[in-house]
Scaffold this active site. Sequence first.
Site, short mmCIF file in Angstrom:
data_model
loop_
_atom_site.label_atom_id
_atom_site.label_comp_id
_atom_site.label_asym_id
_atom_site.label_seq_id
_atom_site.Cartn_x
_atom_site.Cartn_y
_atom_site.Cartn_z
N ASP A 1 1.65 6.57 4.77
CA ASP A 1 0.29 6.69 5.32
C ASP A 1 0.34 6.76 6.85
O ASP A 1 -0.43 7.50 7.47
CB ASP A 1 -0.56 5.49 4.90
N ASP A 25 1.56 -0.04 -1.50
CA ASP A 25 1.13 -0.39 -0.14
C ASP A 25 1.61 -1.80 0.18
O ASP A 25 1.68 -2.65 -0.70
CB ASP A 25 -0.40 -0.32 -0.03
#
Length: 165
Positions: free
Chosen positions: A140, A122
């Site tokens: 995402d 991330d």
Amino acid sequence: MSSSVSSKTRYWVLALAAIVLDQWSKWAVLSSFQYRERVNVIPSFFDLTLVYNPGAAFSFLADQGGWQKYFFLVLAVAVSAYLVRAILRDEFATLGKTGAAMIIGGALGNVIDRLIHGHVVDFLLFYWQNWFYPAFNIADSFICVGAVLAVLDNIVHRKTQEEKY
């Protein structure tokens, strides 16, 4: 090639584009950042960073000792397979197929991370003063936007079906 398969090519291209964009962006961040390094992009609002997420959204189950890696791998592949089947069977209208393709691409982008790294990479961090949204990635984003499109398709399709009766 049947017209059914060729008419769906755009959805496979979209899913593949999501995977490529996701993996390229993660490669760029992994090549440029140290773990937990942050670079401010928009003051008091957006940073690029590098963090690892062994769990799911919002680090759900991240502290569970490793079994969740396999659980989320299987879940992502199963959901992707279901959505591929749904696209092939025309179970969604165009908006839903687009959303499904985005979900497939995002899910498989994160599957690649789990297989290669053992966790999801991330790097997008949004915040305001002392409030931080959990870091996330391009995959995402594709999953979330795809889910919204799928829900909208369902709402529109349901309304259309109700009007027929």
